[in-house]
Design an enzyme around this catalytic site. Structure first.
Site: not given
Length: 159
Positions: A57, A59, A80, A85-86, A88, A113, A127
């Site tokens: 994503s 890129e 997606v 847990g970070t 990121h 988008f 989704r």
């Protein structure tokens, strides 16, 4: 449901040249998003569709910018990002979102988008436009790109 109240966008776009730029992570979700975008484009009469894969994503904006520079009339950006847990998730989500908006604004080429930012894989699947999904975000992204393209074409004819 987040899609409650979404508009129905029906555009005739025969002759438009459209790129679908899809990230390579989360195959099942991405397959659904791409299929939804392809259905919307076909329903609008678009026959010139090129599917390109981005590594992830993050890129998506650069590949979308390349498509705009290559002369595509619209780009449908699909990806997606699933929370982990970070931090990121926040960094990639913000960078990809801001980058895609910048591509559209800097180039004047509509960018649909279709970047899902979800807490869980289940939310993403719901989704993705798959059988049993509540929403079809790939279709919605393609419809938004085509609707914007049609609006901009209409503005050009006002001169």
């Amino acid at each position: 449901m987040s899609g409650h109240g979404a508009p129905t966008l029906q555009v005739e776009a025969a002759g438009a040249r459209v790129a679908i730029v899809a990230s390579s992570w989360h195959d099942q979700v991405m397959d659904g998003l791409v299929a939804g975008a392809e259905r919307a484009l076909a329903d609008a009469g678009v026959t010139d569709v090129t599917l390109l894969r981005a590594a992830g994503s993050f890129e998506l904006p650069l590949v979308s910018q390349g498509c705009a520079a290559a002369g595509f009339d619209a780009v449908v950006a699909l990806g997606v990002i699933i929370r982990g847990g970070t931090p990121h998730f926040e960094y990639v989500s913000a960078a990809a979102t801001d980058g895609l908006a910048r591509v559209a604004l800097d180039t004047g080429v509509p960018v649909g988008f279709g970047l899902l930012t979800c807490d869980t894989e289940e939310q993403a699947l719901d989704r993705a436009g798959l059988e049993g999904s509540a929403e079809d975000k790939g279709r919605e992204a393609a419809e938004a790109a085509l609707s914007t393209w049609a609006t901009l074409r209409g503005l050009a004819s006002l001169d």
